[in-house]
Design a protein around this motif. Structure first.
Motif, PDB file in Angstrom:
ATOM      1  N   LEU A  11       0.818  -1.220   0.000  1.00  0.00           N
ATOM      2  CA  LEU A  11       0.000   0.000   0.000  1.00  0.00           C
ATOM      3  C   LEU A  11       0.850   1.267   0.000  1.00  0.00           C
ATOM      4  CD1 LEU A  11      -2.869  -0.950   2.487  1.00  0.00           C
ATOM      5  CD2 LEU A  11      -3.019  -0.708  -0.006  1.00  0.00           C
ATOM      6  N   SER A  12       2.117   1.155   0.387  1.00  0.00           N
ATOM      7  CA  SER A  12       2.973   2.348   0.377  1.00  0.00           C
ATOM      8  C   SER A  12       3.202   2.876  -1.035  1.00  0.00           C
ATOM      9  CB  SER A  12       4.317   2.030   1.043  1.00  0.00           C
ATOM     10  OG  SER A  12       5.070   1.115   0.267  1.00  0.00           O
ATOM     11  N   ILE A  13       2.869   2.073  -2.046  1.00  0.00           N
ATOM     12  CA  ILE A  13       2.979   2.539  -3.435  1.00  0.00           C
ATOM     13  C   ILE A  13       1.878   3.548  -3.748  1.00  0.00           C
ATOM     14  CG2 ILE A  13       2.828   1.793  -5.851  1.00  0.00           C
ATOM     15  CD1 ILE A  13       3.934  -0.900  -5.009  1.00  0.00           C
ATOM     16  N   VAL A  14       0.707   3.413  -3.094  1.00  0.00           N
ATOM     17  CA  VAL A  14      -0.483   4.187  -3.468  1.00  0.00           C
ATOM     18  C   VAL A  14      -0.272   5.696  -3.420  1.00  0.00           C
ATOM     19  CG1 VAL A  14      -2.892   4.655  -2.853  1.00  0.00           C
ATOM     20  CG2 VAL A  14      -2.027   2.299  -2.847  1.00  0.00           C
ATOM     21  N   PRO A  15       0.324   6.269  -2.345  1.00  0.00           N
ATOM     22  CA  PRO A  15       0.467   7.729  -2.320  1.00  0.00           C
ATOM     23  C   PRO A  15       1.311   8.292  -3.450  1.00  0.00           C
ATOM     24  CG  PRO A  15       0.796   6.809  -0.130  1.00  0.00           C
ATOM     25  CD  PRO A  15       0.773   5.663  -1.087  1.00  0.00           C
ATOM     26  N   LEU A  16       2.107   7.460  -4.101  1.00  0.00           N
ATOM     27  CA  LEU A  16       2.986   7.947  -5.169  1.00  0.00           C
ATOM     28  C   LEU A  16       2.408   7.697  -6.563  1.00  0.00           C
ATOM     29  CD1 LEU A  16       6.337   6.845  -3.579  1.00  0.00           C
ATOM     30  CD2 LEU A  16       5.727   9.184  -4.185  1.00  0.00           C
ATOM     31  N   ILE A  17       1.157   7.221  -6.627  1.00  0.00           N
ATOM     32  CA  ILE A  17       0.516   7.063  -7.931  1.00  0.00           C
ATOM     33  C   ILE A  17       0.349   8.441  -8.575  1.00  0.00           C
ATOM     34  CG2 ILE A  17      -1.619   6.411  -9.111  1.00  0.00           C
ATOM     35  CD1 ILE A  17      -1.977   4.196  -7.068  1.00  0.00           C
ATOM     36  N   GLY A  18       0.840   8.593  -9.756  1.00  0.00           N
ATOM     37  CA  GLY A  18       0.755   9.875 -10.455  1.00  0.00           C
ATOM     38  C   GLY A  18       1.917  10.800 -10.202  1.00  0.00           C
ATOM     39  N   ALA A  19       2.754  10.496  -9.219  1.00  0.00           N
ATOM     40  CA  ALA A  19       3.920  11.347  -8.942  1.00  0.00           C
ATOM     41  C   ALA A  19       5.011  11.059  -9.962  1.00  0.00           C
ATOM     42  CB  ALA A  19       4.425  11.104  -7.530  1.00  0.00           C
ATOM     43  N   ARG A  20       5.736  12.084 -10.313  1.00  0.00           N
ATOM     44  CA  ARG A  20       6.835  11.943 -11.263  1.00  0.00           C
ATOM     45  C   ARG A  20       8.102  12.442 -10.605  1.00  0.00           C
ATOM     46  NH1 ARG A  20       5.232  14.261 -17.038  1.00  0.00           N
ATOM     47  NH2 ARG A  20       7.130  13.099 -17.545  1.00  0.00           N
ATOM     48  N   ALA A  21       9.112  11.579 -10.570  1.00  0.00           N
ATOM     49  CA  ALA A  21      10.381  11.943  -9.946  1.00  0.00           C
ATOM     50  C   ALA A  21      11.334  12.504 -10.991  1.00  0.00           C
ATOM     51  CB  ALA A  21      11.010  10.725  -9.279  1.00  0.00           C
TER      52      ALA A  21
END
Length: 447
Positions: A195-205
């Motif tokens: 679930l720690s992947i979820v907050p970074l959905i849509g984020a671009r590094a």
């Protein structure tokens, strides 16, 4: 009068790190991911030995050997960090590692053979831990792309995310373990990592720089490392740049020697934390006969104090320089273990234990916040590798601390065994002085 400066060179009002985090999709997502990861890992950490003994029927000594598998973490960290630097996508590596962590804990939850947890930890879980370090690398890439007057504060807030998880997780794990059982608890750990992947959905590094030369952007408040400090063997000195050249610094590919030296220093200073977690509760129970509630309050005092001290450490580093703050942290490590070791001779006996907990909170606050920043600056062209190698020190601390505690308990007994980590931390402090003279670790510019 001393004055702090923003990257642009002008005086800046005290900046809120939280404001910069809220403005950035990547930084917001990384913060939430670290909170979720911290909670997930900490709900199981205090229960894993119990699982090995009760569910897989290992002896206490055999269960202790499980933690020696953490020694594979530095190797895995180097491999994962190098992959992150080469692939150009920190978040992809993090997501792959999170999936590996989920699979690893799910397999652990259904393990029926004694050898399985050992293999799972070495093959899958060590990779999951190294992948989490890439979030710290992604944060550094973002701060290099768009420096802020509060870079140290941003890193500090990111570190408090993990600390918050470790404050909440052990309590939650004890409750859930009693309600659901140990095997479902292990599965919940894997699920939380996924679930720690979820907050970074849509984020671009920001893609990390690649190649032997890369532009290294640092805030003006920090002293860049010397161009020739610990250069890789065979690098020729660069020709002096003409006066009209743009003020853009390029760094040759650096040797890993300073990073490995600094990581070793961190291990020396922090290995006593594992000794404390293993033996201080035993001493309070068997030696001092302290009530369970009081024992819990003394152990829980440290992580509660760490949170505000992390933010304070970042502000002090901006004002007085990174090296000075780290030196204070190293001295506090020595003082903390001296306090634990002196408990038997001071009335009331719990007073030095409380002092030690407060000092140890300062140690973790200083090295926890500033250590990752220093590590990344020591290898600025391979930030992913630097992050993974430095954070793998946690695993080495656990293994070394367990060995030191075992030897100390048999040789000196409790609480005198804490004189050993005090001496080791003192050695780390001396080594930090030596490294600080060889390689500037950072300073604050003043007028």
């Amino acid at each position: 009068m001393a004055c702090e400066h923003a990257p642009g060179g002008g005086a800046a009002a005290p900046a809120s790190a939280t404001r910069y985090i809220l403005r950035s999709r990547l930084l917001r997502g990384a913060f939430l991911s670290l909170v979720i990861s911290g909670i997930g890992m900490s709900i199981t950490a205090p229960q894993i030995t119990l699982f090995l003994v009760e569910e897989l029927h290992l002896t206490d000594s055999q269960a202790g050997l499980y933690f020696l598998t953490n020694l594979i973490a530095p190797i895995t960290g180097y491999i994962v960090g190098s992959l992150s630097d080469r692939m150009g996508s920190r978040l992809l590596v993090f997501r792959i590692s999170a999936v590996a962590g989920f699979v690893g804990w799910a397999l652990m939850a259904v393990a029926m053979q004694a050898w399985m947890p050992f293999a799972i930890n070495m093959v899958l879980l060590s990779g999951a831990g190294a992948g989490a370090a890439q979030l710290q690398a992604a944060v550094r890439d973002e701060l290099n792309r768009a420096p802020t007057p509060a870079d140290n504060g941003v890193v500090a807030v990111m570190r408090t995310a993990m600390a918050f998880g470790w404050v909440v997780g052990p309590v939650l794990g004890a409750v859930l373990g009693a309600m659901l059982g140990l095997r479902p608890l292990l599965f919940l750990t894997g699920l939380s990592i996924l679930l720690s992947i979820v907050p970074l959905i849509g984020a671009r590094a920001v893609p990390p720089p690649r190649g032997r030369e890369s532009e290294i952007r640092m805030p003006q408040t920090d002293e860049a490392l010397g161009e020739d400090a610990f250069e890789a063997e065979g690098d020729a000195p660069a020709a002096s740049a003409p006066a009209s050249a743009p003020a853009v610094r390029t760094a040759r590919r650096r040797s890993m020697v300073p990073l490995l030296f600094f990581t070793a220093i961190y291990v020396l200073i922090m290995c006593g934390e594992t000794v404390k977690l293993a033996y201080l509760p035993l001493y309070m129970d068997r030696g001092l006969h302290v009530d369970a509630a009081v024992r819990g309050a003394i152990i829980g005092l440290q992580p509660l104090v760490e949170l505000p001290l992390m933010l304070l450490a970042a502000r002090l580093a901006d004002r007085f320089g990174v090296t000075r703050v780290l030196m204070v942290g190293a001295v506090m490590a020595v003082g903390a273990h001296v306090s634990y070791a002196s408990a038997a001779g001071i009335e009331p006996h719990i007073a030095p234990l409380i002092v030690g907990q407060l000092l140890m909170a300062g140690v973790i606050a200083t090295f926890g916040v500033l250590g990752i920043t220093v590590a990344q600056r020591l290898l600025p062209d391979r930030v992913g590798t630097a992050s993974s190698v430095f954070l793998s020190a946690y695993a080495i601390n656990a293994a070394l601390g367990g060995f030191v505690g075992s030897v100390g308990a048999a040789w000196l007994g409790m609480p005198h065994l804490f004189w050993i980590p005090a001496a080791i931390a003192a050695l780390g402090a001396v080594a930090l002085v030596v490294l600080g003279r060889l390689v500037p670790l950072g300073r604050t510019e003043r007028r």
